[in-house]
Structure formats: structure tokens, C-alpha cells
Design a protein around this motif. Structure first.
Motif, PDB file in Angstrom:
ATOM      1  N   ASP A 238      38.340  52.850  54.559  1.00 43.88           N
ATOM      2  CA  ASP A 238      38.912  52.900  53.221  1.00 43.88           C
ATOM      3  C   ASP A 238      40.142  51.993  53.181  1.00 43.88           C
ATOM      4  OD1 ASP A 238      39.614  53.533  50.667  1.00 43.88           O
ATOM      5  OD2 ASP A 238      40.480  55.486  51.142  1.00 43.88           O
ATOM      6  N   CYS A 239      40.082  50.947  52.365  1.00 41.65           N
ATOM      7  CA  CYS A 239      41.190  50.001  52.255  1.00 41.65           C
ATOM      8  C   CYS A 239      41.157  49.417  50.853  1.00 41.65           C
ATOM      9  CB  CYS A 239      41.054  48.890  53.304  1.00 41.65           C
ATOM     10  SG  CYS A 239      42.428  47.710  53.317  1.00 41.65           S
ATOM     11  N   SER A 240      42.298  49.393  50.178  1.00 47.38           N
ATOM     12  CA  SER A 240      42.330  48.915  48.799  1.00 47.38           C
ATOM     13  C   SER A 240      43.621  48.159  48.538  1.00 47.38           C
ATOM     14  CB  SER A 240      42.181  50.094  47.831  1.00 47.38           C
ATOM     15  OG  SER A 240      43.210  51.041  48.040  1.00 47.38           O
ATOM     16  N   ARG A 241      43.738  47.615  47.326  1.00 50.96           N
ATOM     17  CA  ARG A 241      44.941  46.879  46.937  1.00 50.96           C
ATOM     18  C   ARG A 241      46.173  47.756  47.126  1.00 50.96           C
ATOM     19  NH1 ARG A 241      47.077  42.723  43.890  1.00 50.96           N
ATOM     20  NH2 ARG A 241      48.860  43.284  42.600  1.00 50.96           N
TER      21      ARG A 241
ATOM     22  N   ARG B 207      32.010  42.606  52.168  1.00 50.17           N
ATOM     23  CA  ARG B 207      33.188  43.354  51.729  1.00 50.17           C
ATOM     24  C   ARG B 207      34.377  42.875  52.543  1.00 50.17           C
ATOM     25  NH1 ARG B 207      35.288  48.759  53.168  1.00 50.17           N
ATOM     26  NH2 ARG B 207      36.518  49.567  51.417  1.00 50.17           N
TER      27      ARG B 207
ATOM     28  N   TRP C 280      43.481  42.096  47.054  1.00 48.20           N
ATOM     29  CA  TRP C 280      42.206  42.199  46.345  1.00 48.20           C
ATOM     30  C   TRP C 280      41.109  42.552  47.333  1.00 48.20           C
ATOM     31  CZ3 TRP C 280      38.515  37.651  45.528  1.00 48.20           C
ATOM     32  CH2 TRP C 280      37.459  38.000  44.666  1.00 48.20           C
ATOM     33  N   VAL C 281      40.253  43.490  46.926  1.00 51.51           N
ATOM     34  CA  VAL C 281      39.057  43.796  47.710  1.00 51.51           C
ATOM     35  C   VAL C 281      37.932  42.906  47.194  1.00 51.51           C
ATOM     36  CG1 VAL C 281      37.397  45.550  48.396  1.00 51.51           C
ATOM     37  CG2 VAL C 281      39.808  46.161  48.106  1.00 51.51           C
TER      38      VAL C 281
ATOM     39  N   ASP D 161      47.378  48.509  50.120  1.00 48.63           N
ATOM     40  CA  ASP D 161      47.411  48.837  51.542  1.00 48.63           C
ATOM     41  C   ASP D 161      47.845  47.604  52.338  1.00 48.63           C
ATOM     42  OD1 ASP D 161      46.515  51.341  50.914  1.00 48.63           O
ATOM     43  OD2 ASP D 161      44.444  50.986  51.527  1.00 48.63           O
TER      44      ASP D 161
ATOM     45  N   PHE E 103      38.823  41.775  52.550  1.00 48.96           N
ATOM     46  CA  PHE E 103      40.132  42.139  52.029  1.00 48.96           C
ATOM     47  C   PHE E 103      40.995  40.885  51.994  1.00 48.96           C
ATOM     48  CE2 PHE E 103      38.205  45.597  54.430  1.00 48.96           C
ATOM     49  CZ  PHE E 103      38.049  46.544  53.417  1.00 48.96           C
TER      50      PHE E 103
ATOM     51  N   ARG F  58      34.337  41.766  46.928  1.00 45.08           N
ATOM     52  CA  ARG F  58      32.973  42.249  47.151  1.00 45.08           C
ATOM     53  C   ARG F  58      32.018  41.566  46.177  1.00 45.08           C
ATOM     54  NH1 ARG F  58      31.372  48.193  49.262  1.00 45.08           N
ATOM     55  NH2 ARG F  58      29.329  47.601  50.035  1.00 45.08           N
TER      56      ARG F  58
END
Length: 636
Positions: free
Chosen positions: A319-322, A263, A254-255, A324, A265, A257
């Protein structure tokens, strides 16, 4: 209240706080009990709960009452009843589901899973073993090593459980005979060596009498000089401790924010450890940064280790998201889309090679297709058997392909990035569990060759937008006839088309395929790949295939660009299609001459939301073709 009572209350409160602190800081060991039916797994766990004072007074009263009803021999309490909670289990005297129980000693906390002994509940055993650090394999001293003893030992080893305990139970029923114990240990040692188990601890016990379980060594086994079962469990290294020595890995779940100023991770650290200031790499993008802070519910940490759930903030906006993975910068994991894996099949419906399943690995979710198994493993003999598919509780080795590269490590190196589950796309049921071995060499050696002329340029040259008009319906519904009429109209409109017909394709490209469910799936997969290449060439492709399964139609849809796949359901009732029977196939199917015929002895899954539906009872061929042309306009 006088000063004395106040001081007494304060001391009691201090003692409680000290106890809670001590309990909270204890390490936690997860283990399973497994083995054959009636080896005493539930009785052992009941004994552990009883001896560790983990039973409330009302539970104890109910247990004593239930024990009298079942007529426990020579004892007031039947410890198995503490665990066998399902009514069906108590009626049959067996364990069906996985029961999780908690208990604690002065040195450690424990979560124990009581797993079923029957072969048909092997999938439940796999569920319990997937998170365990240790497996206690119970053997009835009267029966010795049985088929399920071998099966469960093999599964525990396969699932990466490093610590095995051979608990030879019911020693009281063999008069605590050392020769019996030694013979069982020797038999098990030979099997363990054969399947690659490097070591195990053997203990003679009696769950019924309590010998060598929690107390000091039993006087009934003076010949045994090893630790009691609980003493041994208190010394086993927990998997998270070993995982801390490996390179850092945290799949992002989960990101986080909550506002513009924060922000982070969030995820569970699978391997290794991380400190503020550490250099990390985001996989698969390869971007690097450093750890700015490690945040938890209880505040910030300077360091976090495997097994902890944390939120990491980075020094740079990357750039990093679920899906990764945040990893050690100098030792990141690989990414690939083709693998060899061991599968444990957990569904009543057999594996469909070539069908698309959801594959969930850590926080990654992708479509995966499983190839025909290389072999199935006979757990009893360890033979590698030829197999076309895998059925409930079968274990086999197969290759699998994912729709895009996923981040992974071999299961032997990382449970977090090597273990996965398969989910049926229609029912959302978990149908299998797997362990990745390695990526296939061709996955890294075969690359997509870039070409100068793009698919858009191909399409612009033909003055049209590529599409796949996918006609589906029963045999005799009129798919090929209507598709042919639609292509004629497109030709008169100066459109570049190609019609792929089911019968025609089986004369060449798919002549090696029959009409089993697996062959039908492969038939549609190949056609989908050809249709995709033709859309890359800018063509409008028409296909006329029964394509009976939604999963395969959805698989082809996923191959295409957005809005390029148009599903056309030629809606004709079975009785009408059978009356037409232009090719005489229904007559053969009804007489038993033609097997696996759609609508007779093989199912047809109607589209749930097709882009176009035509009813051949209400429409002529010409009307149906004109209706389809109107629906797909404009063509550019």
C-alpha cells in the motif's frame, strides 16, 4: 551537390551533435544575486548574459536602443535592462519581481535569479533562494555592508544555501582600492561569523566595466590573486551532488497505473540514490519491499540519484499512495504532528495564531495551526523580539501542530522533507514559508489512551446519533434564544443534550481570552475541542457563538465525524441586530468604548453553504426552532 560539400555538411552536423551532447551533459548550478538596492545585481547578470553570448541579435539591437534612451554613462549598453523586464522596474530603476535567466559556459550551465533589494520584497527574495545552490551577495564598494546585505545574507543562510560569494561591486568607482575591499571583507566576516556562516568567497568586481567577472584576472586589481566570479561558480559543488550522499528519500507524487500490468510510484528523488534490488520502506506504513525497476521517459535505469524524477516499481504489492515517502529500509525518516519551525511570513494579512492553514510539505497536504510565535527575529541586530503574530516579511520561530502526523526531516538535513509552505484556506494564497527544526518531545511522549467503551456505545446507550448544532450569526441575531428553544424540544423528545453558550464559556474555560482576532480564533478552537469530547460521550451538542470567521468554523467541522457538524446560520441583518441591541454592545461599539466588535470594526464572514438557515425577520423563535428540529430528524 558534390562529394566535398556533402562531406562538409556531414562534418558540420557531427559538430552540432557533439556540441549538443556536451551541452546536455553539463552540470546545472542555480544561484541568486541579492543585496541592497542599486548594488548592481541586474547589471551583473546582464554582463554575464552578454559575455556568455546568450543574447540574440534582435535583443541586442533593442538593448542598444533602450540604453540610449536611459542615457548610459560612457557606455553603449546598459546591461541591467536585459533583466529589469517590468515597466515599473525600468521607470524606478529597481528590481521588483524575481527574474530568472539562463546562461552557459564551456564547463557548466547556470540559472540565475535576480532578486529584489527592497525590504518590502523580501518574500520575493525567499522565493528565489528556495532552490538555489549559491548566493552572490553584492555590495557597493562605496557604501559597504548595509542593512539589506545583512538581511539577505541571513535569509540565504537560513534557507540552507551553503555557498556564499561576497561580490564587492563598482570597484571602478573607488579606483580599485584594495584597502576599501579589505575593509568591506573584514566587516562582512564579523557579521558572517555572528550568524553562523562558516565561509564565503570574496571577489572584487565591476559589473559595469567587466572586471573579474568572466575574463582573466583584471589588470586593475593586480593585488587580487583569486578566481574570477564565473571561474568560481564553475567549481561550486551542486546541492544534488551533496544530497546523493544522504539516505534515500523519494516523496510519492503520483501512483502511475496506465494498465493492469504496471503499477509504479512517481516522484522527485529528494536525497540519496537508489538501485534496482535495493531494500526500501514505505513511510508511514512501515511496509518493506525491494526495487524492481526504475523507469524514466527515456527508458529504464539501473540507478537514480537525488534531483532525478523517476517512477519506481516494487517487487511486492504494498500500500503506497501520494504523500507517502519511499525511503531506505534501514534508515527511514520520522513522522510527527508537532514541530518547532522558523517562519517567513509572506502575506499582507498578519499570521493568525490558532487558525488552520494548509501546510504543504513535499507531496503532503495537511491542516496546520500555528501557535503564538516564541519570538520574532530582528535580522539587523539578530535580537529575539517578543511577538504576538508575524507580519509581512517578518521572520520568527513558532510551534505548529498538524491534524495528523506528517513525514519530515529537519530542514538542515533535507530541503525536500524539511521545507514547507503555508496556504490560506479561503484565498488559496501562499502566506508563509517555513523550515522545520525538530518534532516536539511531547509529540512522541503523549499518546491517546484507548478506552474500552467506544463512542458508538455511548451513543447507543442514549439512543441517538451525536451531533454538533453550531449556531452562528451576529450579536443580537437570536442564536442563544433559538438554541435554547431547540434544546427544550430535544429534551421533551428524551434526547441527551448540552448547550455551550458563548457568554457562559467566557466565565470559565475561556475567561483568559479577550476579543482580538487571535483570541476569537482560540476561543472557537477550545469550544470545538470541548464539543468533540461531548460528541464522543454520545451527546447532541448545541453551541451559540458569533464565530465570525469561516476558517475557524471549518476547523471545528474538520474535528467531527462525517455529517455530525451542522452549521445553522441565524440570518439577521446588521441593522436589525443593532436595533435590538439587548445587551447595549452595539451602542458601546459605535461610541468607541468597545473595540473589535463584530459587524462594526471587526468582520463577520457569513456561511457560504450552511446546512440550515433561519431568517429571524420572517420566523418567530418557535417557528425557527421547529424548522431546525425538522431538518435534523431522524435523530438516530
Amino acid at each position: 551537390m558534390d562529394d566535398t560539400s556533402y562531406k562538409t555538411d556531414a562534418l558540420i552536423a557531427d559538430d552540432i551533435d557533439a556540441y549538443l551532447d556536451q551541452h546536455q551533459n553539463k552540470s546545472l548550478l542555480r544561484f541568486i544575486t541579492c543585496g541592497s538596492v542599486d548594488d548592481g545585481k541586474s547589471t551583473l547578470i546582464g554582463r554575464l548574459l552578454y559575455d556568455s553570448k546568450m543574447i540574440f541579435e534582435d535583443q541586442l539591437a533593442a538593448l542598444e536602443s533602450d540604453s540610449k534612451k536611459v542615457g548610459t554613462q560612457g557606455q553603449d549598453i546598459d546591461f541591467a535592462l536585459l533583466v529589469d523586464g517590468l515597466a515599473a522596474e525600468r521607470e524606478q530603476g529597481i528590481t521588483i519581481d524575481v527574474a530568472y535567466r539562463f546562461f552557459a559556459t564551456e564547463k557548466r550551465k547556470f540559472i540565475v535569479a535576480d532578486t529584489p533589494g527592497h525590504e518590502q520584497y523580501t518574500r520575493n527574495m525567499v522565493t528565489g533562494a528556495s532552490t538555489a545552490d549559491c548566493a552572490v551577495i553584492l555590495v557597493d564598494a562605496r557604501k559597504g555592508v548595509l542593512v539589506q546585505t545583512r538581511r539577505h545574507s541571513y535569509l540565504a543562510h537560513l534557507l540552507g544555501i551553503k555557498h556564499l560569494v561576497l561580490a564587492v561591486n563598482k570597484m571602478d568607482l573607488v579606483e580599485y582600492d584594495q584597502a576599501t575591499f579589505d575593509a568591506i571583507v573584514a566587516d562582512y566576516s564579523a557579521f558572517a561569523e555572528e550568524i553562523g556562516i562558516e565561509g564565503f568567497t570574496a571577489t572584487p568586481i565591476s559589473g559595469f566595466k567587466g572586471d573579474n567577472i568572466t575574463a582573466a584576472p583584471s589588470p586593475n586589481t593586480a593585488w587580487y590573486d583569486g578566481p574570477s566570479l564565473v571561474d568560481h561558480l564553475e567549481t561550486i559543488e551542486i546541492a544534488n551532488v551533496a544530497a546523493q550522499e544522504k539516505p534515500f528519500r523519494m516523496p510519492v507524487q503520483w501512483v502511475n497505473r496506465p494498465n493492469l500490468d504496471f503499477r509504479g510510484f512517481s516522484g522527485l528523488i529528494g536525497n540519496g540514490s537508489v538501485k534496482t534490488g535495493d531494500a526500501v520502506r514505505i513511510v508511514p506504513s512501515g511496509k518493506t519491499s525491494t526495487v524492481k525497476s526504475i523507469v524514466t521517459y527515456d527508458g529504464e535505469l539501473d540507478k537514480a540519484v537525488a534531483g532525478q524524477s523517476v517512477t519506481i516499481t516494487l517487487a511486492d504489492e504494498v500500500d503506497c499512495s501520494r504523500g507517502d515517502v519511499i525511503a531506505a529500509a534501514d534508515n527511514p525518516p520520522e513522522a510527527s504532528d508537532q514541530f518547532e519551525a522558523t517562519l517567513v511570513w509572506m502575506d499582507e494579512e498578519a499570521l493568525k495564531p490558532g487558525r488552520g492553514y494548509w501546510l504543504k510539505l513535499a507531496s503532503q497536504m495537511v491542516t496546520a495551526t500555528i501557535q503564538e510565535p516564541k519570538y520574532e527575529i530582528n535580522v539587523n541586530s539578530l535580537e529575539q523580539l517578543a511577538a504576538k503574530t508575524l507580519r509581512l516579511n517578518s521572520i520568527g520561530v513558532a510551534e505548529l501542530h498538524t491534524e495528523r502526523p506528517i513525514i519530515f526531516e529537519a530542514y538542515t538535513d533535507s530541503r525536500a522533507l524539511g521545507g514547507f509552505i503555508l496556504i490560506d484556506k479561503i484565498t488559496n494564497a501562499t502566506v508563509g514559508a517555513g523550515m522545520l527544526h525538530f518534532s516536539l518531545r511531547r509529540a512522541s511522549n503523549v499518546h491517546w489512551q484507548a478506552t474500552t467503551i467506544t463512542r458508538d456505545q455511548h451513543a447507543d446507550l442514549k439512543n441517538q446519533k451525536p451531533r454538533v448544532l453550531w449556531f452562528t450569526g451576529l450579536s443580537g441575531s437570536g442564536k442563544s434564544t433559538i438554541a435554547n428553544a431547540v434544546e427544550q424540544r430535544l429534551n421533551m423528545m428524551n434526547r441527551h443534550t448540552f448547550l455551550l453558550d458563548g457568554d457562559n464559556v467566557r466565565h470559565g474555560l475561556n475567561k483568559d481570552l479577550g476579543f482580538t482576532e487571535a483570541d476569537r480564533i482560540e476561543n472557537i478552537r477550545r469550544v470545538g475541542e470541548v464539543a468533540k469530547l461531548m460528541t464522543d460521550a454520545g451527546l447532541i451538542v448545541l453551541t451559540a457563538f458569533i464565530s465570525p470567521f469561516r476558517a475557524e468554523r471549518d476547523l471545528v467541522r474538520a474535528m467531527m465525524e462525517d455529517c455530525e457538524f451542522i452549521e445553522i446560520f441565524v440570518d439577521t441583518p446588521l441593522e436589525v441586530a443593532e436595533q435590538r441591541d439587548v445587551k447595549g454592545l452595539y451602542k458601546k461599539a459605535r461610541s468607541g468604548q468597545l473595540k473589535n466588535f463584530t459587524g462594526i470594526d471587526s468582520p463577520y464572514e457569513e456561511p457560504e453553504a450552511p446546512e440550515i438557515r433561519v431568517n429571524t425577520i420572517e420566523m418567530t423563535v418557535e417557528e425557527a426552532a421547529d424548522h431546525i428540529i425538522r431538518q435534523i430528524l431522524p435523530l438516530k
